[in-house]
Design a protein around this motif. Structure first.
Motif, PDB file in Angstrom:
ATOM      1  N   LEU A  98       0.717  -1.291   0.013  1.00 53.61           N
ATOM      2  CA  LEU A  98      -0.068   0.020   0.028  1.00 53.61           C
ATOM      3  C   LEU A  98       0.915   1.161  -0.074  1.00 53.61           C
ATOM      4  O   LEU A  98       0.602   2.192  -0.708  1.00 53.61           O
ATOM      5  CB  LEU A  98      -0.969  -0.008   1.228  1.00 53.61           C
ATOM      6  CG  LEU A  98      -2.097  -1.065   1.157  1.00 53.61           C
ATOM      7  CD1 LEU A  98      -2.715  -1.131   2.663  1.00 53.61           C
ATOM      8  CD2 LEU A  98      -2.710  -1.204   0.045  1.00 53.61           C
ATOM      9  N   TRP A  99       1.978   1.350   0.814  1.00 51.21           N
ATOM     10  CA  TRP A  99       2.838   2.249   0.782  1.00 51.21           C
ATOM     11  C   TRP A  99       4.207   2.553   0.070  1.00 51.21           C
ATOM     12  O   TRP A  99       4.710   3.173   0.045  1.00 51.21           O
ATOM     13  CB  TRP A  99       3.272   2.569   2.365  1.00 51.21           C
ATOM     14  CG  TRP A  99       1.972   2.771   3.085  1.00 51.21           C
ATOM     15  CD1 TRP A  99       0.949   2.128   3.669  1.00 51.21           C
ATOM     16  CD2 TRP A  99       1.303   4.073   3.313  1.00 51.21           C
ATOM     17  NE1 TRP A  99       0.118   2.822   4.318  1.00 51.21           N
ATOM     18  CE2 TRP A  99       0.278   4.170   4.259  1.00 51.21           C
ATOM     19  CE3 TRP A  99       1.588   5.696   3.002  1.00 51.21           C
ATOM     20  CZ2 TRP A  99      -0.550   5.139   4.367  1.00 51.21           C
ATOM     21  CZ3 TRP A  99       0.924   6.604   3.310  1.00 51.21           C
ATOM     22  CH2 TRP A  99      -0.115   6.515   4.235  1.00 51.21           C
ATOM     23  N   GLY A 100       4.005   1.370  -0.624  1.00 51.52           N
ATOM     24  CA  GLY A 100       5.516   1.201  -1.503  1.00 51.52           C
ATOM     25  C   GLY A 100       5.015   0.986  -3.018  1.00 51.52           C
ATOM     26  O   GLY A 100       5.197   1.700  -3.876  1.00 51.52           O
ATOM     27  N   ASP A 101       4.845  -0.454  -3.208  1.00 50.67           N
ATOM     28  CA  ASP A 101       4.552  -0.949  -4.534  1.00 50.67           C
ATOM     29  C   ASP A 101       3.354   0.118  -5.234  1.00 50.67           C
ATOM     30  O   ASP A 101       3.517   0.359  -6.521  1.00 50.67           O
ATOM     31  CB  ASP A 101       4.093  -2.301  -4.495  1.00 50.67           C
ATOM     32  CG  ASP A 101       5.258  -3.217  -3.978  1.00 50.67           C
ATOM     33  OD1 ASP A 101       6.414  -2.836  -4.170  1.00 50.67           O
ATOM     34  OD2 ASP A 101       4.948  -4.525  -3.520  1.00 50.67           O
ATOM     35  N   LEU A 102       2.325   0.088  -4.542  1.00 48.03           N
ATOM     36  CA  LEU A 102       1.083   0.637  -5.203  1.00 48.03           C
ATOM     37  C   LEU A 102       1.447   2.228  -5.509  1.00 48.03           C
ATOM     38  O   LEU A 102       1.183   2.577  -6.739  1.00 48.03           O
ATOM     39  CB  LEU A 102      -0.165   0.748  -4.375  1.00 48.03           C
ATOM     40  CG  LEU A 102      -1.500   1.130  -4.964  1.00 48.03           C
ATOM     41  CD1 LEU A 102      -1.687   0.269  -6.055  1.00 48.03           C
ATOM     42  CD2 LEU A 102      -2.406   0.651  -3.968  1.00 48.03           C
ATOM     43  N   PRO A 103       1.841   3.279  -4.589  1.00 47.33           N
ATOM     44  CA  PRO A 103       2.076   4.662  -5.352  1.00 47.33           C
ATOM     45  C   PRO A 103       3.532   4.692  -6.294  1.00 47.33           C
ATOM     46  O   PRO A 103       3.143   5.392  -7.208  1.00 47.33           O
ATOM     47  CB  PRO A 103       2.628   5.187  -3.918  1.00 47.33           C
ATOM     48  CG  PRO A 103       3.025   4.136  -3.010  1.00 47.33           C
ATOM     49  CD  PRO A 103       2.325   2.923  -3.195  1.00 47.33           C
ATOM     50  N   ASP A 104       4.386   3.668  -6.042  1.00 43.78           N
ATOM     51  CA  ASP A 104       5.460   3.469  -7.057  1.00 43.78           C
ATOM     52  C   ASP A 104       4.670   3.308  -8.489  1.00 43.78           C
ATOM     53  O   ASP A 104       5.428   3.876  -9.672  1.00 43.78           O
ATOM     54  CB  ASP A 104       6.376   2.811  -6.715  1.00 43.78           C
ATOM     55  CG  ASP A 104       7.259   2.956  -5.741  1.00 43.78           C
ATOM     56  OD1 ASP A 104       7.273   4.402  -5.218  1.00 43.78           O
ATOM     57  OD2 ASP A 104       8.071   2.070  -4.794  1.00 43.78           O
TER      58      ASP A 104
ATOM     59  N   GLY B 203       4.101  10.223  -5.267  1.00 45.39           N
ATOM     60  CA  GLY B 203       4.913  10.035  -3.808  1.00 45.39           C
ATOM     61  C   GLY B 203       4.329   9.388  -2.710  1.00 45.39           C
ATOM     62  O   GLY B 203       3.199   9.306  -2.460  1.00 45.39           O
ATOM     63  N   ARG B 204       5.189   8.393  -2.183  1.00 44.29           N
ATOM     64  CA  ARG B 204       4.808   7.373  -1.269  1.00 44.29           C
ATOM     65  C   ARG B 204       4.224   8.214   0.035  1.00 44.29           C
ATOM     66  O   ARG B 204       3.208   7.777   0.597  1.00 44.29           O
ATOM     67  CB  ARG B 204       5.994   6.690  -0.484  1.00 44.29           C
ATOM     68  CG  ARG B 204       6.223   5.612  -1.776  1.00 44.29           C
ATOM     69  CD  ARG B 204       7.572   4.744  -1.157  1.00 44.29           C
ATOM     70  NE  ARG B 204       8.215   3.906  -2.080  1.00 44.29           N
ATOM     71  CZ  ARG B 204       8.734   2.696  -2.007  1.00 44.29           C
ATOM     72  NH1 ARG B 204       9.321   2.476  -0.795  1.00 44.29           N
ATOM     73  NH2 ARG B 204       9.270   1.897  -2.706  1.00 44.29           N
ATOM     74  N   TYR B 205       4.573   9.266   0.325  1.00 42.16           N
ATOM     75  CA  TYR B 205       4.288   9.870   1.328  1.00 42.16           C
ATOM     76  C   TYR B 205       3.840  11.249   1.308  1.00 42.16           C
ATOM     77  O   TYR B 205       3.907  12.440   1.844  1.00 42.16           O
ATOM     78  CB  TYR B 205       4.996   9.898   2.772  1.00 42.16           C
ATOM     79  CG  TYR B 205       5.467   8.536   3.275  1.00 42.16           C
ATOM     80  CD1 TYR B 205       4.646   7.845   3.849  1.00 42.16           C
ATOM     81  CD2 TYR B 205       6.684   7.856   3.030  1.00 42.16           C
ATOM     82  CE1 TYR B 205       4.672   6.558   4.356  1.00 42.16           C
ATOM     83  CE2 TYR B 205       6.980   6.766   3.553  1.00 42.16           C
ATOM     84  CZ  TYR B 205       5.878   5.929   4.144  1.00 42.16           C
ATOM     85  OH  TYR B 205       6.069   4.690   4.732  1.00 42.16           O
ATOM     86  N   SER B 206       3.273  11.359   0.103  1.00 45.02           N
ATOM     87  CA  SER B 206       2.976  12.633  -0.410  1.00 45.02           C
ATOM     88  C   SER B 206       1.504  13.102   0.334  1.00 45.02           C
ATOM     89  O   SER B 206       0.755  12.083   0.802  1.00 45.02           O
ATOM     90  CB  SER B 206       2.588  12.881  -1.926  1.00 45.02           C
ATOM     91  OG  SER B 206       1.529  11.713  -2.159  1.00 45.02           O
ATOM     92  N   VAL B 207       1.067  14.301   0.373  1.00 44.21           N
ATOM     93  CA  VAL B 207      -0.218  14.728   1.076  1.00 44.21           C
ATOM     94  C   VAL B 207      -1.242  14.022   0.385  1.00 44.21           C
ATOM     95  O   VAL B 207      -2.251  13.163   1.129  1.00 44.21           O
ATOM     96  CB  VAL B 207      -0.372  16.132   0.933  1.00 44.21           C
ATOM     97  CG1 VAL B 207      -1.813  16.519   1.518  1.00 44.21           C
ATOM     98  CG2 VAL B 207       0.602  16.812   1.633  1.00 44.21           C
ATOM     99  N   LEU B 208      -1.444  13.925  -1.114  1.00 44.60           N
ATOM    100  CA  LEU B 208      -2.438  12.947  -1.779  1.00 44.60           C
ATOM    101  C   LEU B 208      -2.417  11.816  -1.277  1.00 44.60           C
ATOM    102  O   LEU B 208      -3.464  11.214  -0.840  1.00 44.60           O
ATOM    103  CB  LEU B 208      -2.339  13.137  -3.161  1.00 44.60           C
ATOM    104  CG  LEU B 208      -3.082  12.550  -3.876  1.00 44.60           C
ATOM    105  CD1 LEU B 208      -4.662  12.916  -3.809  1.00 44.60           C
ATOM    106  CD2 LEU B 208      -2.778  12.653  -5.636  1.00 44.60           C
ATOM    107  N   TRP B 209      -1.550  11.010  -1.207  1.00 41.91           N
ATOM    108  CA  TRP B 209      -1.559   9.552  -0.821  1.00 41.91           C
ATOM    109  C   TRP B 209      -1.802   9.424   0.468  1.00 41.91           C
ATOM    110  O   TRP B 209      -2.473   8.272   0.777  1.00 41.91           O
ATOM    111  CB  TRP B 209      -0.029   8.789  -1.237  1.00 41.91           C
ATOM    112  CG  TRP B 209      -0.369   7.499  -1.321  1.00 41.91           C
ATOM    113  CD1 TRP B 209       0.309   6.558  -0.341  1.00 41.91           C
ATOM    114  CD2 TRP B 209      -0.933   6.860  -2.347  1.00 41.91           C
ATOM    115  NE1 TRP B 209       0.080   5.334  -0.833  1.00 41.91           N
ATOM    116  CE2 TRP B 209      -0.729   5.320  -1.942  1.00 41.91           C
ATOM    117  CE3 TRP B 209      -1.843   7.018  -3.531  1.00 41.91           C
ATOM    118  CZ2 TRP B 209      -1.409   4.212  -2.499  1.00 41.91           C
ATOM    119  CZ3 TRP B 209      -2.245   6.114  -4.147  1.00 41.91           C
ATOM    120  CH2 TRP B 209      -2.171   4.779  -3.851  1.00 41.91           C
ATOM    121  N   MET B 210      -1.431  10.208   1.499  1.00 43.15           N
ATOM    122  CA  MET B 210      -1.493   9.930   3.037  1.00 43.15           C
ATOM    123  C   MET B 210      -3.137  10.201   3.030  1.00 43.15           C
ATOM    124  O   MET B 210      -3.763   9.318   3.844  1.00 43.15           O
ATOM    125  CB  MET B 210      -0.940  10.971   3.893  1.00 43.15           C
ATOM    126  CG  MET B 210       0.452  10.500   3.884  1.00 43.15           C
ATOM    127  SD  MET B 210       1.265  11.489   5.311  1.00 43.15           S
ATOM    128  CE  MET B 210       1.801  12.983   4.384  1.00 43.15           C
TER     129      MET B 210
END
Length: 427
Positions: free
Chosen positions: A52-58, A63-70
């Motif tokens: 969820l926080w690595g493979d998918l945003p990549d 960005g893994r910890y971008s505001v959008l993704w959080m």
């Protein structure tokens, strides 16, 4: 021989060894089972977290910890956990705001949903740990199996064994479980010597701790700069930081029933949990990615570079993490409060170090963790143990014992971070 003083209660009779021996095998079995279940849920959550926080945003180019993704991930986690709470048998257990480490015995049908909700929460990023729901799952499973395999054993034995085993597995040592048990037994009317009462649970805790150590090799030592012989400045720092941490923790405790009441008005888990996820996403955007998740790995990142952030940045992470803990525990996510409280205390201690360089990082972190845990858990021995084991310095223990005294005066007799069914705080 010692003479009995007139008017003094006679000493409790010791339990014969033949009465304790039959409890060893069930205690060992519960210890291994509880630790393996904890490891299984934790490993599954970590694998899902990597996706969820690595493979998918990549894969999406985000960005893994971008505001959008959080915001996306915390909201999605709220929806996923909300679905489980809504549809799973027993709704994944009672309101987590009403549950502490002393878990009720839940029906067997409730346990899969509770375990699933916990794994989703751990992977998705809310600021809660695994302890409370995993203890509840282990208690229910041990009680169900114990009654069928050893029907003559007293029913109260199985919850005690499961709680001790899970605590031993969580901390990687039976010491924490022994301290928690001794504190719990002090408030109960028990018969026999203390070590007779904790014998079987201690066996279970040792089995749980050894299983985890053999499989996962956990470590709580933050590897902070070495702390030598304590001085007067260290004593003063420990007293001030622990007391400030206790006050900060009590601020969260007092806010807890009010925040919980707000989410309770939303009524449905498919509303309360996604809304809670949105709030947690916004808090994560404010505090940064280190304020997400249960907080133990993130504490290690802070401790690896005590001078790597400014006092303002440490203070922001402290406040944001504490707010995230209150929100996550109020809106219905299944999880415990110990590990995020450790992050809050460590960040506060490093804030003190950044403000006043004479505050040793080890003293600041351990005293901060001590004060926050005393306020959040109201477990004195476990708070002392956790604070001390993070630093792994024998000389820190005396400072923490002294610092715990004013901190305890600030929290004792006041509301706890646990609610009754009607929403009023437990005292």
């Amino acid at each position: 021989m010692a003479q009995e003083t007139p008017g003094q209660a006679p000493p409790a009779p010791a339990t014969p060894a033949r009465m304790l021996l039959p409890s060893i095998l069930p205690a060992l079995a519960v210890g291994v089972m509880a630790s393996l279940l904890l490891l299984g849920v934790s490993e599954a959550a970590e694998a899902l977290q990597d996706v969820l926080w690595g493979d998918l945003p990549d894969a999406l180019g985000v960005g893994r910890y971008s505001v959008l993704w959080m915001l996306v991930m915390l909201t999605a986690t709220g929806i996923a956990v909300g679905l489980v709470v809504w549809k799973a048998p027993g709704h994944a257990g009672p309101d987590p705001a009403t549950i502490g480490l002393d878990a009720p015995v839940l029906p067997l049908s409730v346990l899969p949903g509770l375990a699933l909700a916990t794994a989703l929460m751990l992977a998705g990023g809310p600021s809660l740990g695994p302890e409370n729901p995993i203890i509840a799952v282990n208690v229910g499973l041990a009680y169900w199996l114990g009654h069928r395999l050893v029907p003559r054993a007293p029913g109260r034995l199985w919850p005690m064994l499961a709680e001790a085993a899970t605590i031993g597995a969580l901390f990687g040592t039976p010491v924490a479980a022994a301290l928690l048990l001794s504190e719990a037994l002090a408030t109960r009317e028990t018969r026999g010597a203390l070590w007779d009462n904790v014998f079987a649970p201690l066996v279970s805790a040792a089995a749980g701790a050894m299983t985890v150590n053999l499989v996962a090799e956990p470590s709580f030592d933050l590897d902070l700069p070495a702390f030598g012989r304590p001085g007067w400045v260290d004593l003063l720092a420990a007293l001030v930081v622990a007391s400030a941490a206790a006050l900060l923790g009590m601020a969260a405790v007092h806010a807890f029933p009010h925040v919980h009441a707000v989410f309770r008005r939303l009524r449905h888990p498919m509303v309360a949990l996604p809304v809670g996820g949105v709030v947690l996403g916004l808090l994560g955007a404010l505090g940064g990615h280190l304020t997400l998740f249960k907080g133990l790995d993130e504490v290690g990142e802070l401790a690896a570079d005590p001078d790597g952030w400014t006092a303002g940045e440490f203070a922001t992470m402290t406040v944001v993490k504490l707010a995230a803990l209150v929100v996550a525990a109020s809106c219905g996510f299944r999880g415990g409060r110990i590990f995020p409280a450790v992050f809050v205390g460590a960040a506060l201690g490093l804030t003190a170090h950044a403000l006043v360089s004479d505050v040793h990082p080890a003293v600041g972190v351990s005293a901060g963790v001590l004060g926050v845990l005393l306020a959040i858990t109201r477990q004195g021995w476990v708070s002392l143990f956790t604070a001390a084991v993070l630093v792994a310095s024998p000389s820190i223990i005396a400072l923490l014992c002294i610092a715990s005294l004013p901190a305890w005066l600030l929290v004792t007799g006041r509301p706890q971070m646990q609610l009754r069914a009607d929403g009023t705080p437990v005292r």
